[in-house]
Design an enzyme around this catalytic site. Structure first.
Site, short mmCIF file in Angstrom:
data_model
loop_
_atom_site.label_atom_id
_atom_site.label_comp_id
_atom_site.label_asym_id
_atom_site.label_seq_id
_atom_site.Cartn_x
_atom_site.Cartn_y
_atom_site.Cartn_z
N THR A 72 3.05 -8.79 32.71
CA THR A 72 2.16 -7.85 33.41
C THR A 72 1.62 -6.80 32.44
O THR A 72 0.41 -6.54 32.42
CB THR A 72 2.94 -7.15 34.56
OG1 THR A 72 3.37 -8.15 35.48
CG2 THR A 72 2.08 -6.12 35.27
N GLN A 179 2.37 -18.87 32.52
CA GLN A 179 2.85 -20.14 33.09
C GLN A 179 2.68 -21.31 32.13
O GLN A 179 3.32 -22.34 32.30
CB GLN A 179 2.09 -20.46 34.39
CG GLN A 179 2.44 -19.57 35.56
CD GLN A 179 3.86 -19.74 36.07
OE1 GLN A 179 4.46 -20.80 35.94
NE2 GLN A 179 4.40 -18.69 36.64
N HIS A 201 10.86 -14.26 30.73
CA HIS A 201 11.72 -14.76 31.82
C HIS A 201 11.19 -16.01 32.51
O HIS A 201 11.85 -16.56 33.40
CB HIS A 201 12.01 -13.65 32.84
CG HIS A 201 10.90 -13.29 33.76
ND1 HIS A 201 10.85 -13.73 35.06
CD2 HIS A 201 9.79 -12.55 33.58
CE1 HIS A 201 9.75 -13.25 35.64
NE2 HIS A 201 9.10 -12.52 34.76
N CYS A 325 4.50 -12.24 44.83
CA CYS A 325 4.01 -10.88 45.06
C CYS A 325 3.52 -10.69 46.48
O CYS A 325 3.61 -9.60 47.03
CB CYS A 325 2.89 -10.54 44.10
SG CYS A 325 3.25 -11.01 42.43
C1 LIG Z 1 5.00 -14.15 36.08
C2 LIG Z 1 3.56 -14.04 35.70
C3 LIG Z 1 3.02 -12.86 35.19
C4 LIG Z 1 3.82 -11.60 35.07
O1 LIG Z 1 4.81 -11.65 34.09
P1 LIG Z 1 6.05 -10.63 34.22
O2 LIG Z 1 6.76 -10.76 32.92
O3 LIG Z 1 6.84 -11.10 35.40
O4 LIG Z 1 5.47 -9.28 34.44
C5 LIG Z 1 1.69 -12.84 34.84
N1 LIG Z 1 0.92 -13.93 34.97
C6 LIG Z 1 1.41 -15.09 35.45
C7 LIG Z 1 0.50 -16.27 35.55
C8 LIG Z 1 2.73 -15.18 35.84
O5 LIG Z 1 3.20 -16.33 36.36
#
Ligand SMILES: *Cc1c(COP(=O)(O)O)cnc(C)c1O
Length: 389
Positions: A72, A179, A201, A325
């Site tokens: 994020t 992703q 993560h 979300c």
């Molecule tokens: C999970 C995700 C994020 C956010 O990443 P975080 O490390 O959880 O803040 C952003 N973009 C996509 C496509 C995601 O799947």
């Protein structure tokens, strides 16, 4: 009772080797990487090694990778940092309607502050059409941000081609590759992107650590002001354990990438085939061809996804409706809406995402329970329909 986690797009467990690598950096090798004595330089060295491993996974140079607190933060930085740095050049930003909220909400923030945002449509499989991008670019366009792999339906974009169009008009290109990391072979140089967001993560590393790739020479405002960390662009004492864990996870992802992709794809295809064989009135959302190896987003007609999620949870099965979300609200997924899926079908949609620890026995258990849950909920829904509820 069997526990089956099928939500690897939301987050993944930290691998044992990753945790082992992290542990000494909590209380033993805890030195501040900025300190000049040995304990400090040992931490600095550990960060350097991790930076090399994460860079290598995306084909970047080490000095083009900047650690952040999350995917994020990397998205926020890319979008707001470019908008700020290039505001004398223009105020137009192009993105898509299917981005993660980290991108969408950053763009909406800019829209309130004098920027013009174009949200490109996608086709029914979730792919951006090259000509739509080409037609949207104006002489005021400063940034194009298009995600590599969608988190809800798993659609993979032709980033190389979209980037080529963007660069031919001298516009900066950012991609959210959170992703894609570990699930698609990535090379930033081959793709030609200027900026790429990734996160720890989602690849069996710890939460709270991400990174932004910034191609050498890209003009971008600093994200955090303070100390000299991350080449003064993102100040704050480094998340040492997180960075070490992200590095190890990246190393394992690079080593296992082909095995991982083959294994997960096979299980995912088996899952989809079983669902279609054993349950009527189901649809696969997204693309069959350009798809994240572990993603199956399926509409079950005549039932509510939320009800299915809760029943499956009672049976030890974790899945998701749309993106995590929006799971607390009943607003239909913006991604499925953008793909043109009708509202009633969106409400009957579930996202199953398969990961490294998933086994065929897990899938067989989920199929068995899905058949029961769908039959039960469809019986209730036909009764309620007949009674006019
Ligand atoms: C999970 C995700 C994020 C956010 O990443 P975080 O490390 O959880 O803040 C952003 N973009 C996509 C496509 C995601 O799947």
């Amino acid at each position: 009772m069997r526990q089956v986690y099928l939500d690897y797009a939301a987050t993944t467990p930290v691998k044992e080797e990753v945790l082992k690598e992290m542990i000494p950096f909590f209380s033993e090798n805890f030195g501040n990487p900025s300190s000049l004595y040995t304990k400090g330089s040992a931490s600095k060295e550990a960060i350097m090694i991790a930076r090399r491993k994460v860079s290598s996974l995306i084909g970047a140079d080490e000095n083009e990778l900047f650690f952040t607190s999350s995917g994020t933060e990397a998205d926020d930085w890319a979008i707001i940092g470019i908008a700020d740095a290039l505001k004398s050049k223009g105020n137009h930003i192009i993105t898509t309607g299917i981005e993660h909220h980290a991108v969408l909400h950053s763009c909406e923030y800019l829209a309130k502050n004098g920027y013009e945002i174009t949200f490109l449509p996608v086709d029914k499989e979730g792919r951006v059409r090259a000509e739509d991008l080409e037609n949207a670019i104006t002489d005021k366009t400063i940034l194009v941000s298009i995600m590599y792999v969608n988190n809800e339906v798993g659609t993979i974009q032709d980033i190389k081609e979209l980037c080529r169009i963007t660069k031919s008009k001298n516009v900066v290109f950012h991609t959210d590759a959170v992703q894609a990391l570990g699930n698609v072979k990535i090379n930033v140089k081959e793709l030609g992107v200027d900026l790429m967001s990734i996160s720890g993560h989602k690849i069996y590393g710890p939460k709270g650590i991400g990174a932004l790739y910034i191609k050498r020479g890209t003009k971008i405002s600093d994200f955090m002001h303070g100390g000299a960390q991350e080449n003064k662009k993102r100040a704050g004492t480094e998340n040492l354990t997180g960075i070490v864990g992200f590095g190890k996870a990246a190393e394992l992802a690079e080593l296992n990438s082909e095995n991982h992709i083959t294994k997960v794809t096979e299980l995912r295809n088996y899952f989809i085939d079983q669902v279609f064989e054993k349950i009527d009135d189901v649809f696969l959302n997204g693309s069959r061809e350009f798809r994240h190896p572990g993603n199956a987003n399926i509409t079950f007609e005549f039932i509510e996804g939320e009800a299915m999620l809760l029943y499956l949870d009672l049976l030890g099965i974790s899945v998701s409706t749309g993106s995590a979300c929006s799971s607390a609200s009943l607003t239909p997924s913006h991604v499925l809406t953008c793909l043109g899926v009708p509202v009633e079908k969106i409400h009957g949609s579930l996202r199953f995402t398969i990961g490294d620890p998933t086994t065929k026995e897990d899938i067989d258990y989920v199929i068995e329970k899905l058949v029961e849950v769908v039959a039960k909920l469809r019986a209730i829904s036909s009764v309620s329909k007949a009674k006019g509820w």
